[in-house]
Scaffold this active site. Structure first.
Site, PDB file in Angstrom:
ATOM      1  N   ASP A 104      46.933  42.092   5.855  1.00 22.83           N
ATOM      2  CA  ASP A 104      46.400  41.786   4.531  1.00 22.83           C
ATOM      3  C   ASP A 104      45.973  43.066   3.819  1.00 22.83           C
ATOM      4  O   ASP A 104      44.978  43.695   4.193  1.00 22.83           O
ATOM      5  CB  ASP A 104      45.200  40.842   4.670  1.00 22.83           C
ATOM      6  CG  ASP A 104      44.581  40.486   3.329  1.00 22.83           C
ATOM      7  OD1 ASP A 104      45.319  40.487   2.323  1.00 22.83           O
ATOM      8  OD2 ASP A 104      43.370  40.215   3.286  1.00 22.83           O
ATOM      9  N   ASP A 298      48.947  42.773  -2.963  1.00 21.35           N
ATOM     10  CA  ASP A 298      48.231  42.131  -1.865  1.00 21.35           C
ATOM     11  C   ASP A 298      49.174  41.313  -0.994  1.00 21.35           C
ATOM     12  O   ASP A 298      49.639  40.252  -1.394  1.00 21.35           O
ATOM     13  CB  ASP A 298      47.126  41.237  -2.432  1.00 21.35           C
ATOM     14  CG  ASP A 298      46.375  40.472  -1.355  1.00 21.35           C
ATOM     15  OD1 ASP A 298      46.450  40.877  -0.184  1.00 21.35           O
ATOM     16  OD2 ASP A 298      45.721  39.475  -1.692  1.00 21.35           O
TER      17      ASP A 298
END
Length: 509
Positions: A104, A298
């Site tokens: 992440d 992201d």
């Protein structure tokens, strides 16, 4: 009368302060469960080991002859896809306990399940590790989807398909969670690869990659390839995956040149979006609309997320240009799937989507483009007769997020050393021999504002404002309490005065 007025003012001030203190920190993370598959077109045999070199811009290529990193050893070290998340296997503690960790780039904590949970098969048992040390601090993180709480500690970590050796890392041991672990996922923790500013409970908690760079002496660069592009849940092909290359970029994973955009602030990987196009239609919005309140890259977010005004403009433009005009609004807002007869492909009905990013030469831009195969995403089949698809774009109240929907088309280089993000065509973003993404430039940026990223206050600024307001409120309340209490003390000096309220009961997470 004066006493009543003072009480009214006190109540107003307290309600204002309580409202300010209700703020919480939210990190974009949206994972939709599902099962997708892909077969890779990349032939990586026989593997090679070459000397660490530079591309002329300071970017590390290939591998380190000292043996600390061999980028080809990291090829295909990820499993998963945009629906389930991309994860990497790690070994934690002494003796090592194997866990899968979600990659992440939109958060900064390295956190792993340390207690049983109905949706995970195993967890990191800290009591079985002789090298785990608790630091005596609690930590809590709230994401766009889900949250967790736990304790901070340190332990040894090894990555079987990563840099050689073991290293000491800050670990958040997750003890409680809500909506974070989901049915069907095969990971037990999260690897936050963003900057220390986002680390919880504060930036003194050194993130994983920062520790890796410091302990191993590798370049402050990592790169990411996500190979779940345009995959069907019913596909019989091999499971999807990808590559997380730590210390540089692996040339076999991309085609053509790497195009760079500046990282304009080091918290998230924040970039500057200059404009969007649907097919050949420029949305023609003020560029500040695209960056409201930030634009980030992201990997932990499944979809391409757009500010509400931008999202509505994109849907309107797709509707105008699509050969199908009667889509239900439920398809656009993600509550309904669109289905076609099996074997029919809907992608020819939809336009390409393009995002223009400011180049490192700030007077120029470059364009990254995804084909409909990346944002009209196959999800499931119905009775073997219908193929159903979802819309891979959603609206957002927290800024523009370039998530897996876009990233699956590109090899993305997070060149933290030179504060820039690179995009190149991914070698696995291919279907039927045709590329699913495009990249072009440079283009003049003279037609947009010199700074498109100042459309709204950023979260760190909001934290400072919130705390400042809380401090002012505290001072006002102290004065009001003194005005209220001192007369009472004169009337009854033996009475005990208590205050059950707390201005900082609801702290910013």
């Amino acid at each position: 009368m004066a006493h009543t007025a003072a009480v009214s003012v006190w109540a107003f001030a307290f309600s204002l302060c309580l409202g300010v203190s209700e703020c919480y920190f939210s990190i974009p993370l949206r994972i939709h469960t599902g099962k997708f598959n892909v077969s890779s077109d990349v032939d990586l045999t026989p593997l090679r080991r070459v000397v660490l070199m530079s591309d002329g811009n300071g970017l590390s290529l290939a591998s380190d002859p000292t043996g600390t990193v061999n980028f080809l050893d990291m090829v295909n070290n990820l499993e998963g896809d945009s629906g389930r998340g991309y994860y990497i296997e790690m070994s934690l503690g002494t003796p090592g306990q194997k866990v899968n960790i979600l990659v992440d780039t939109g958060s900064s904590n390295f956190a792993v399940a340390a207690a049983p949970h109905p949706f995970i098969t195993h967890y990191f048992n800290t009591e079985l590790s002789s090298t785990y040390e608790s630091v005596g601090r609690t930590v809590a993180v709230r994401y766009t989807q889900g949250n967790w709480e736990g304790e901070l500690g340190t332990d040894r970590v090894a990555i079987p398909k990563g840099p050689n050796g073991t290293f000491i890392i800050n670990i958040a041991a997750i003890l409680l969670s809500d909506g974070f672990f989901l049915p069907g996922v095969n990971w037990q923790g999260i690897l936050g690869l963003a900057y220390p500013t986002l680390a919880r409970p504060d930036s003194s908690v050194e993130p994983f990659f920062n520790s890796l760079v410091k302990e191993l002496g590798i370049p402050d660069i990592f790169s990411l390839q996500m190979c779940g592009a345009g995959l069907s849940a019913s596909s019989a092909a091999d499971p999807a995956g990808g590559s997380l290359v730590m210390g540089g970029a692996e040339p076999t994973l991309y085609r053509g040149s790497v195009w760079y955009t500046p990282i304009i602030e080091e918290w998230y990987y924040q970039v500057e979006v200059l404009k969007l196009e649907v097919g050949d239609q420029n949305l023609d919005l003020d560029c500040r609309e695209y960056n409201m309140d930030k634009a980030i890259v992201d990997s932990g977010t499944t979809l391409l997320r757009l500010p509400v005004n931008v999202f509505n403009a994109v849907v309107e433009a797709i509707t105008r240009s699509s050969l199908i005009q009667d889509f239900s609004s439920g398809f656009w807002d993600g509550t309904k799937l669109a289905c076609w007869m099996k074997g029919e492909t809907p992608w020819r009905f939809f336009p390409k989507l393009s995002i223009y990013l400011r180049a490192t030469n700030t007077s120029q831009s470059f364009r990254i483009t995804i084909l409909p195969q990346l944002y009209i995403q196959p999800i499931t089949d119905v009775d073997g007769t219908l193929d159903c698809f979802r819309f891979g774009v959603s609206s957002s109240a927290n800024g523009l997020v370039i998530g897996a929907t876009v990233m699956e088309g590109f090899y993305v280089v997070f060149d933290r050393a030179q504060q820039r993000l690179g995009f190149a065509l991914s070698s696995c973003a291919v279907s039927g021999g045709a590329a699913l993404s495009e990249i072009a430039g440079p283009f003049s940026a003279a037609d947009v504002a010199a700074d498109c990223s100042n459309g709204a206050l950023k979260e760190p600024i909001l934290w400072v404002i919130s705390y400042s307001l809380m401090a002012v409120c505290a001072l006002v309340l102290i004065i009001l309490l003194l005005l209220l209490v001192l007369p009472l003390r004169r009337r009854d000096r033996s009475g005990e005065i208590t205050d059950e309220s707390s201005l900082v009961r609801h702290r910013i997470k």
